[in-house]
Scaffold this active site. Structure first.
Site, short mmCIF file in Angstrom:
data_model
loop_
_atom_site.label_atom_id
_atom_site.label_comp_id
_atom_site.label_asym_id
_atom_site.label_seq_id
_atom_site.Cartn_x
_atom_site.Cartn_y
_atom_site.Cartn_z
N ASN A 154 -45.76 121.45 75.49
CA ASN A 154 -45.38 120.94 74.14
C ASN A 154 -46.36 121.74 72.96
O ASN A 154 -45.80 121.91 71.84
CB ASN A 154 -45.22 119.57 74.07
N HIS A 155 -47.53 122.10 73.31
CA HIS A 155 -48.29 122.91 72.48
C HIS A 155 -48.17 124.38 72.28
O HIS A 155 -48.81 124.92 71.51
CB HIS A 155 -49.88 122.50 72.87
N ASP A 165 -50.00 123.57 77.92
CA ASP A 165 -51.03 123.15 76.85
C ASP A 165 -52.56 123.74 77.10
O ASP A 165 -53.37 123.28 77.38
CB ASP A 165 -51.11 121.31 77.22
#
Length: 559
Positions: A302-303, A270
Site C-alpha cells: 500500500n506504500h 512496503d
C-alpha cells in the site's frame, strides 16, 4: 526368471556387465538389467527395472505444507571472518591504480569477494584531507561513461545475464551501496551514510537509479499480476526503509549472491516510508531484480503509490528522502522514476501452487468479477486481468477494487473478549476495514473458504507490525510477516520465511541495542556500530525500562 526373495537364503551376486542371453524378440547382446528388490520383498524380473522413489524435483508441489514448530534466530552482525577489516584491505598498488583511474579486472585479489556482484575494483579511494580527489566511486570510473540509459550502451546489446557483468549499472549501484554501508575513517564517514559528496557524484548516482528503474519497469510490465514461484523461497515482509536489516538478512542468508543461491525471493511490499534509508532499500531491490529477474519477485504494497509515499506525516516519506539526498530537481525525478516501477509491480505470488503471498490479504468476494467458470483458476485469472500499469489503484479514483483489496486488506481483530463484534462482518466473513478506513477485513472462516476454493494451503501476508517479526493467525492458516526491526522506535524484531521441503520456517533477526563484539565481522565496521549503539543506550535505556516495567503497551503504526 528370478525366484521370489527368501531372506534366509544367500543369493549369488549378479554380474554388473553380464551379457544378455539371446532369445526372445528385442533381446540382443548388451547389458543385463540389474535385479532390484521390490518394496513387497520380491525381486523384480529382468527387463522390468523400475527406479526407486526419489525426492521431488525442485519446485514440485508438496502434498501438504506445514508450519515449522520452532524459529531460528540470527545475530544481525554475524559475519564469516574474524576480522572485518580483511574484507576491505587492498595493497598499495591497487589503491594507486585506483587513484589514476585505471580500473580493470587484472587488479589483485586482495579486495572484497563476499559476493559475485561485488567486483574487485570496488574499494573507494579515501584521499587525505584537503585533497580534491573526493569519492572515487565506481560511478566515477571510466567504465561508467555510458549513454543516457546506463544499462544500455550506445550501439551495444545488453547481455542477458548481468549477474557477472561487473560493468553493468545494477552492479555499479550495488558497489555504491557497499560504500554507503562501510565507514571511511579518513573522511569521517560513518557506516550507513553517504558522507559529504560532490553534487556531481550524487547527480550521477541519481541518473543510475533512474536508468535501472526504467529497465526494471519493463521487466515488471512483462510479468503477470500473480507470479508463480518455486520453492525453496525466502519471503520478506515490510522493510520500510530499514537498509540495515535488509543487509543483515543478505549476509546471513544469501551472502553468496542471489544469482548463485538455490532459493528464490519474494518481497511483500512496503519498501519505503518511515525508515531512514528508503532510497537505499529501493536501489538495492531494483538492482537485484534487474540482475536476477526470475529469482527476485517484488510485490506491491500500500506504500507503493504516490499518494502514500509523498505523505509528510511518515517522517520521512519516500519523496522527502529523495529530495534530501539528491536535491529538489534530481530528487523529484528519482521519486517519479521509482514510482513508475511501483505502478507496474505484481500484486500476488503463489509458491508451488500452494502458498498464496500478498501484501494485504485475501480479497472480498464482491471485488472478484468471476468471469471464469473454473473456480480454482478464476482468482488467478482475475488478478492477471488487472492492468499491468496501474498508477492509481484506489477504486474511488477509478482504480481496481481487486488490486486495492490485495494491497490493503487485514484479518479481522481477534483480541475482542467475545470474538469479532456482531455486525462488523457480513455473512461471507468480510466487513469494512475500520482500522484503515478503506478496503476490507476478513474472518478465519472466510480465509478457510478462500484457501479451500482455490487449492491453497496457507496465506503469507505483511502489512502489520508484529513484536516477534511474525504471527501465526486464523487457525494456523495465515502468517503475518514483518521484516523491519525497531519500527518507529519500538523494540520489535524482524523476521523472514524460508519455504522449503513442505515446511514454512521462520528466521528471526534479533534486535539489540549493543551488538556482541565477537560477532562484528560484517562489512559495516564495528567501531561505528558500537559507538552509535553505546550513545543511544545511555540515552534511552532508562525510559524504555520504565515503560516496560509499568506494563504500558507499545503503540505502533502498521504498514
Amino acid at each position: 526368471d528370478v525366484e521370489s526373495d527368501d531372506s534366509t537364503k544367500k543369493r549369488a551376486p549378479v554380474p554388473l556387465f553380464a551379457k544378455r542371453r539371446g532369445g526372445g524378440s528385442g533381446q540382443g547382446k548388451g547389458l543385463m538389467a540389474l535385479s532390484v528388490p521390490s518394496r513387497t520383498g520380491s525381486l523384480v524380473k529382468r527387463g522390468s527395472f523400475s527406479k526407486p522413489p526419489c525426492p521431488s524435483p525442485l519446485g514440485h508441489r508438496q502434498p501438504a505444507w506445514k508450519l515449522a514448530s520452532h524459529t531460528v534466530k540470527l545475530n544481525r552482525h554475524q559475519g564469516t571472518v574474524d576480522n572485518f577489516e580483511l574484507l576491505w584491505n587492498k595493497d598499495i598498488a591497487a589503491v594507486n591504480r585506483g587513484k589514476n583511474g585505471n580500473f580493470n579486472d587484472d587488479m589483485p585479489a586482495g579486495g572484497i569477494h563476499s559476493a559475485p556482484h561485488t567486483p574487485r575494483s570496488f574499494l573507494p579511494d579515501t584521499p587525505a584531507a584537503g585533497s580534491a580527489g573526493g569519492w572515487l566511486s565506481p560511478l566515477e570510473s571510466p567504465r561508467s561513461a555510458m549513454a543516457e540509459s546506463p544499462t544500455n550502451k550506445a550501439g551495444a546489446t545488453r547481455k542477458p545475464d548481468l549477474s557477472f557483468e561487473m560493468h553493468s549499472a545494477p552492479n555499479q549501484l550495488l558497489e555504491a551501496l557497499r560504500f554507503f554501508e562501510m565507514p571511511v575513517a579518513q573522511k569521517n564517514k560513518p557506516a550507513f551514510a553517504w558522507g559529504h559528496q560532490p553534487a556531481g557524484q550524487m547527480t550521477m548516482l541519481a541518473r543510475y537509479i533512474e536508468g535501472v528503474a526504467k529497465d526494471v519497469r519493463k521487466l515488471c510490465l512483462a510479468e503477470p499480476r500473480c507470479v508463480h514461484v518455486r520453492a525453496p523461497c525466502y519471503i520478506l515482509g515490510d522493510l520500510h526503509g530499514n537498509f540495515q536489516d535488509l543487509v543483515a538478512f543478505e549476509k546471513a542468508l544469501w551472502r553468496i549472491g542471489p544469482a548463485l543461491s538455490p532459493a528464490n525471493f519474494i518481497f511483500l511490499g512496503d519498501y519505503v516510508d518511515r525508515g531512514a534509508h528508503s532510497v537505499e532499500v529501493v536501489t538495492y531491490l531494483l538492482a537485484q531484480k534487474l540482475m536476477s529477474p526470475s529469482k527476485f519477485t517484488l510485490l506491491r504494497g500500500n506504500h507503493e503509490t504516490r499518494l502514500q509515499n509523498c505523505h509528510a506525516g511518515y517522517n520521512p516519506c519516500f519523496k522527502e528522502s529523495c529530495v534530501t539526498l539528491f536535491g529538489p530537481e534530481n530528487g523529484e525525478t528519482v521519486w517519479e522514476s521509482v514510482n513508475a516501477v511501483f505502478d507496474a509491480l505484481p500484486l500476488a505470488a503463489v509458491i508451488d501452487n500452494s502458498i498464496f503471498c500478498v501484501h494485504g490479504g485475501i480479497p472480498a468476494q464482491t471485488v472478484i468479477p468471476r468471469t471464469s467458470t473454473d473456480v480454482s483458476s478464476g482468482l488467478i485469472n482475475e488478478i492477471n486481468r488487472i492492468p499491468r500499469d496501474l498508477p492509481q489503484p484506489d477504486p474511488s479514483q477509478g482504480g481496481s477494487p481487486l488490486a486495492w483489496d490485495l494491497m490493503w486488506n487485514d484479518p479481522a481483530p481477534s483480541t475482542h473478549p467475545e470474538g469479532v463484534p456482531d455486525g462488523l462482518l457480513g455473512p461471507d466473513g468480510f466487513g469494512h476495514n475500520i482500522s484503515r478506513g478503506t478496503a476490507h477485513m476478513f474472518s478465519a472462516e472466510a480465509l478457510e473458504h478462500f484457501l479451500r476454493a482455490n487449492g491453497f494451503s496457507h496465506l503469507v501476508r505483511a502489512h502489520e507490525v508484529r513484536k516477534a517479526g511474525f504471527q501465526v493467525q486464523q487457525h494456523a492458516k495465515m502468517v503475518t510477516l514483518f521484516s523491519s526491526s525497531g519500527y518507529c522506535g519500538a523494540n520489535n524484531e524482524a523476521c523472514c520465511i524460508l519455504a522449503c521441503e513442505g515446511k514454512i520456517r521462520f528466521i528471526r533477526l534479533e534486535h539489540s541495542k549493543v551488538p556482541k563484539l565477537g560477532s562484528l565481522a560484517s562489512r559495516a565496521a564495528a567501531a561505528s556500530a558500537v559507538a552509535a549503539a553505546m550513545a543511544s543506550e545511555s540515552a534511552g535505556e532508562e525510559e524504555e525500562q520504565g515503560r516496560e516495567e509499568s506494563g504500558e503497551p507499545i503503540q505502533l503504526g502498521n504498514g
